[in-house]
Design an enzyme around this catalytic site. Structure first.
Site, mmCIF file in Angstrom:
data_model
loop_
_atom_site.group_PDB
_atom_site.id
_atom_site.type_symbol
_atom_site.label_atom_id
_atom_site.label_comp_id
_atom_site.label_asym_id
_atom_site.label_seq_id
_atom_site.Cartn_x
_atom_site.Cartn_y
_atom_site.Cartn_z
ATOM 1 N N SER A 111 1.180 -1.218 -0.017
ATOM 2 C CA SER A 111 0.009 0.450 0.136
ATOM 3 C C SER A 111 1.029 1.075 0.148
ATOM 4 O O SER A 111 1.833 1.506 0.906
ATOM 5 C CB SER A 111 -0.709 0.041 0.991
ATOM 6 O OG SER A 111 -0.462 0.795 2.552
ATOM 7 N N MET A 112 0.619 2.120 -0.520
ATOM 8 C CA MET A 112 1.075 3.883 -1.092
ATOM 9 C C MET A 112 0.222 4.448 -1.867
ATOM 10 O O MET A 112 0.438 4.781 -2.661
ATOM 11 C CB MET A 112 2.483 3.338 -1.532
ATOM 12 C CG MET A 112 3.518 3.914 -0.866
ATOM 13 S SD MET A 112 4.847 5.243 -0.524
ATOM 14 C CE MET A 112 4.832 5.602 -1.938
#
Lengths: 224, 177
Positions: free
Chosen positions: B54-55
């Protein structure tokens, strides 16, 4: 037992029964006995729409005819060459894997680089070998000279079947041991002539073709 | 019925052909392995392709990142680095926030995920406040979206992974070229 042996002797000319005791189906059965008997005597049945299976079964049957009917000895030189190249490539890969496992990444860089490059070089060599040396030859057979003095005659079989095409080309090459001359004969026929609608290879239609090719080359030799 | 039919092909093979089938399988595995190792050597990173978890909004879950880890490239603020915290296996993909650099080139840096409210100090090891070059796996150089979902699926459902690999292996071993 005795009856079967006599029958075997009488039908020796039509190239079939090799006197294997219990086999009732004496088409072009091989001489091997035991478990393999069942699979070799069964007529070859393949998926008739699968091009590579068709070609493989035709090639295998041609091989069988030449090796069993004419009793030639198969020479595995070409095939062994290919197997060796592949084995060496896998060996490089395994070495790379084990080395990297034992010495974690940054230290193993030079060895890894070497293995990777060697692997791809071997792949290149393999491609060149299959395209130029092996071509589409799938059988190299020797006819041992009965007198034992002259070098062997070599028979080579190669075939081609284009994708989605039904024309199968079989080429038989004869290289005389003594004169080193090369003669070839080939035929191109639709595969529909050799398979029935369920995909079974009908040896009775196929074998005469092979014999014809062979005899046309053999007769020239005799005339010479 | 079906299973016996395709096994017929295998039973008809002689020793050399059987060995060639096994070799075929080995060569496919070796090719994949060699390409992976080759990438490792070229990029200098020990794991040149990672799956981002996740980013957002820069990368989404399941994107595949392509990394390099050249020693000559300096790490700068704003770059996306992939690092591994000591004792943890999973690499983390976050952006560099602050860097302290000494004269001799030794650096300490702090990271933060774009989608997080605070920096990563909470993620680091107990007592560790900064990351160093040795924790870095690589720097992001390019990415391919969505392809990594297959890898995530295979890791979440290991049985699926083994089933796929087993079927592929079986197919290669039995099918003649």
């Amino acid at each position: 037992m005795a009856a079967a042996a006599v029958q075997g002797g009488r039908s020796g000319g039509s190239g079939g029964c090799s006197g294997a005791g219990g086999a009732s189906n004496c088409g072009t059965g091989s001489g091997r006995s035991g478990l393999l008997d069942k699979i070799d005597d069964k007529p070859v049945k393949i998926d008739k729409w699968d091009g590579s299976a068709v070609k493989n079964s035709l090639d295998d049957s041609a091989k069988k005819v030449l090796l069993e009917k004419y009793k030639y000895v198969e020479n595995f030189g070409l095939i062994d060459g290919r197997l060796t190249i592949c084995t060496i490539s896998c060996f490089f890969a395994i070495v790379a894997l084990i080395w990297d496992y034992m010495h974690p990444f940054p230290e193993s860089k030079p060895v890894l680089a070497l293995c990777v490059i060697s692997y791809f070089v071997m792949m290149g060599i393999l491609t060149i070998y299959t395209s130029y040396k092996e071509k589409s030859i799938f059988l190299v057979a020797h006819r041992k000279d009965p007198t034992g003095m002259d070098p062997d005659d070599i028979w080579q079989l190669s075939s081609s079947l284009k994708r989605f095409d039904d024309k199968y080309t079989l080429k038989l090459t004869f290289i005389s041991g003594r004169t080193k001359q090369q003669r070839e004969a080939e035929f191109t026929k639709s595969i529909a002539k050799f398979f029935d609608h369920s995909g079974t290879l009908v040896m009775d239609a196929y074998e005469p073709e092979i014999s014809r090719l062979h005899d046309s080359l053999a007769i020239e030799r005799k005339i010479k | 019925m079906l299973s016996l039919d395709f096994l017929d092909d295998v039973r008809r093979m002689n020793k050399r052909q059987l060995y060639y089938q096994v070799l075929n399988f080995g060569m496919i595995v070796s090719s994949a392995l060699m390409i992976w190792k080759g990438l490792m050597v070229i990029t200098g990173s020990e794991s040149p392709i990672v799956v981002v978890l996740s980013m957002e909004p820069a990368f989404h879950r399941g994107d595949l990142l392509f990394l390099t880890n050249r020693v000559e490239d300096p790490i700068r603020v704003g770059e996306i680095v992939v690092f591994r915290i000591e004792g943890r296996e999973i690499p983390i993909v976050h952006r560099v926030l602050k860097i302290h650099e000494k004269q001799n080139g030794h650096i300490k840096f702090l990271t933060k995920g774009d989608n997080n409210a605070v920096d990563d100090r909470g993620l680091y090891k107990q007592g560790q406040h900064w990351l160093e070059k040795k924790d870095v796996v690589g720097r992001a150089r390019g990415f391919v979206p969505y392809i990594g979902i297959v890898t995530i699926l295979m890791n979440d459902y290991p049985k699926f992974k083994y089933a796929v690999l087993f079927l592929l292996g079986l197919f290669v071993l039995v099918h003649r070229e």
